[in-house]
Write an enzyme that holds these catalytic residues in place. Structure first.
Site, PDB file in Angstrom:
ATOM      1  N   GLN B 186      38.205  40.536  48.066  1.00 34.04           N
ATOM      2  CA  GLN B 186      38.704  41.079  49.341  1.00 34.04           C
ATOM      3  C   GLN B 186      38.699  40.054  50.470  1.00 34.04           C
ATOM      4  O   GLN B 186      39.133  40.364  51.579  1.00 34.04           O
ATOM      5  CB  GLN B 186      37.875  42.312  49.748  1.00 34.04           C
ATOM      6  CG  GLN B 186      38.078  43.508  48.824  1.00 34.04           C
ATOM      7  CD  GLN B 186      39.436  44.180  48.991  1.00 34.04           C
ATOM      8  OE1 GLN B 186      40.111  44.049  50.014  1.00 34.04           O
ATOM      9  NE2 GLN B 186      39.861  44.914  47.965  1.00 34.04           N
ATOM     10  N   ALA B 207      44.721  37.711  42.401  1.00 35.88           N
ATOM     11  CA  ALA B 207      45.954  37.313  43.095  1.00 35.88           C
ATOM     12  C   ALA B 207      46.618  38.458  43.849  1.00 35.88           C
ATOM     13  O   ALA B 207      47.200  38.252  44.912  1.00 35.88           O
ATOM     14  CB  ALA B 207      46.946  36.727  42.082  1.00 35.88           C
ATOM     15  N   CYS B 332      40.978  52.891  42.729  1.00 35.29           N
ATOM     16  CA  CYS B 332      40.518  53.190  41.376  1.00 35.29           C
ATOM     17  C   CYS B 332      39.889  54.574  41.318  1.00 35.29           C
ATOM     18  O   CYS B 332      39.740  55.147  40.258  1.00 35.29           O
ATOM     19  CB  CYS B 332      39.506  52.165  40.918  1.00 35.29           C
ATOM     20  SG  CYS B 332      39.817  50.544  41.562  1.00 35.29           S
TER      21      CYS B 332
END
Ligand SMILES: Cc1ncc(COP(=O)(O)O)c(C=O)c1O
Lengths: 128, 388
Positions: B186, B207, B332
């Site tokens: 992050q 990435a 998530c």
């Protein structure tokens, strides 16, 4: 993947029957901190038939849309018919609620049942 | 056209057009396997491209190119470093089951790897975090044992954006003979990340959090002798990480790293300004807003607020209907009805956690986007509050 139907989103974005009933025939209240739910359900009953249903709610999308649908189904129904409205029926009206949301949406049915119990206990009090 | 304001850049970011352009030939004409460079000139083109990407990433994080190991992303890098170092130190140095120190609010890539190690008999301490969302180095100090093989603390948290005192924690780890890892997924390309300033032995990068493609990342490895391979296979990445290189992905990562480095100073300033404006204008119109975690030690792109009396699920859906995409917990966990483990770890109760939203900005975020959010969100909060 669990996601809401368009019918559920539409219902939630313009919910029907939010409000209070002054001097309701029955009232059911539920507060659950863990689910971040606070809900009050009001019914008016006249001559054995539900004539009006309203509610106040803080809670999830499933609960708000289920309450909206439930409140529109109730007017004109007898108490027994009202008690027969269950989650599988209400979920069908919403084009299928994700199963993971049934528990939270179920507070709508529970609150209606509490309001009916409240109404019936008042009836007994008057009768007695 | 319907307006879309994307404020979920902590979940992922769009691939930059210049990144995509550099990737494209490696799907088509330049498809060769870089490991064939010695006898194939097309293999050599791919090899040169991979090595150039390695140099660009190294330049972004202040490492040597040969310390950059390409992986399939942040999750693999995190799995690799935890399992690879704890197992190796246990077998070769400690001659008994080693110990890992990490924090309660780590990404699941770390937490679930730690639990996997625990299942295999290794010991793990999950340091508590506290209201600020910042790990106290003294708590790490107290968690250290003679058998501690690795300390892994994230550079910035993915939900609340709080930046951790990694250099101080690395010093403690090293004083106790342990290695230091930070998950910089992050922070990389968002705030300065330098492996020497941070004093880390390992660092994870992904990435797709800075306008590169999904499915590619790196693990910075200071000393190749410190860990076992995780993906056993061919001789790629000095034999430490098998599998044919994801050449287009690696090229894309390299370009994103180069652009990220160039853009960083200006973006840091611009996003901090936009983020602070977002908070102050929302707070002026909505009462009962509380920021989750420290506001100063925070990456510029992150705002995480709780809004009293609101369930984040209907708010996020209503925002989505208005074209604003944001998040509750992390991407998530979007399907969990449970509250975020990050917010509960910093002392939010379930109700507070469920009334929290994360707005995360990115390179593509404009001032108009932020103004649109400022115009729309207060009305949606009012709509939800009017039902209660
Ligand atoms: C802090 C952190 N670590 C690890 C990951 C996983 O990275 P990836 O999606 O590349 O596997 C993410 C994002 O998903 C993240 O925010």
């Amino acid at each position: 993947m669990d996601k809401y139907s368009r019918a559920t989103i539409r219902e939630f974005m313009s919910p029907s029957n939010i409000g209070y009933i002054d001097d309701p025939s029955g009232m059911g209240h539920i507060a659950d901190n863990a689910d971040a739910v606070e809900l009050t359900f009001f019914i008016s009953v006249d001559a054995g038939h539900i004539t009006d249903a309203k509610y106040r709610v803080a809670g999830c999308t499933a609960l708000i849309s289920t309450l909206s649908v439930l409140s529109k189904e109730l007017p004109g129904k007898t108490i027994d018919e009202a008690l027969a409205l269950d989650m599988s029926y209400l979920s069908g009206v919403l084009d299928g609620l994700p199963e993971s949301k049934w528990r939270c949406a179920g507070y709508a049915v529970q609150a209606l049942h509490l309001a009916i119990e409240d109404y019936q206990s008042k009836g007994e009090a008057t009768a007695g | 056209m319907e307006r879309i304001v994307y404020m979920d850049n902590a979940a992922t970011t769009p691939v930059d057009a210049a990144v995509l352009d550099e990737m494209k030939p490696f799907f088509t004409e330049q498809f060769a396997n870089p490991m064939t460079y010695a006898h194939s000139s097309s293999g050599d083109v791919a090899h040169v491209a991979v090595e150039e990407a390695r140099v660009r990433v190294a330049s972004l994080i202040g490492s040597q190119p040969e310390q950059v190991m390409f992986t399939s992303g942040g999750t693999e890098s995190d799995n690799w470093v935890l399992k690879g170092t704890v197992e190796r130190a246990s077998r070769e140095r400690l001659h008994k089951s080693g110990h890992l120190v990490t924090a309660e609010f780590e990404h699941h890539a770390i937490l679930h790897s730690a639990l996997a190690l625990q299942r295999q008999g290794y010991e793990v301490t999950f340091v508590k975090v506290g209201h600020s969302g910042i790990v106290d180095p003294d708590d790490v100090q107290r968690a250290m044992r003679p058998t501690t093989a690795l300390v892994s603390i994230m550079h910035a948290n993915n939900e609340i954006g709080t930046i951790q005192p990694i250099a101080d924690i690395a010093r403690i780890a090293h004083e106790h003979g342990a290695l230091m890892h930070t998950d910089a997924v992050q922070t990389t390309a968002h705030i300065p990340v330098d492996v020497d300033t941070l004093g880390v032995d390992f660092l994870s990068v992904s990435a797709h959090k800075f306008n590169g493609p999904k499915g590619v990342g790196i693990l910075f490895v200071r000393d190749q002798e410190a860990l076992y391979p995780f993906i056993d296979g061919g001789g790629q990445e000095w034999g430490l990480r098998g599998s044919t290189h994801n050449v287009p992905g690696i090229v894309g990562l390299g370009k994103a790293a180069q652009l990220g480095k160039e853009r960083l100073p200006r973006e840091l300033e611009r996003l901090t300004m936009l983020r602070d404006m977002l908070l102050s204008k929302l707070s002026a119109q909505i009462d009962g807003i509380v920021v989750n975690g420290d506001m100063k030690q925070r990456v510029p792109q992150n705002l995480n607020i709780r809004i009293e009396g609101i369930d984040n699920e209907p708010l996020l859906l209503a925002m989505n209907e208005a074209g604003i995409i944001a998040a509750g917990g992390s991407a998530c966990n979007a399907l969990e009805t449970l509250a975020s483990h990050v917010l509960t770890s910093i002392g939010c109760d379930l109700k507070e956690a469920k009334s929290s939203i994360r707005l995360s900005l990115g390179y593509a975020t404009t001032t108009e986007d932020v103004n649109y959010a400022i115009d729309v969100i207060p009305g949606l909060v009012k709509f939800l509050r009017s039902m209660a």
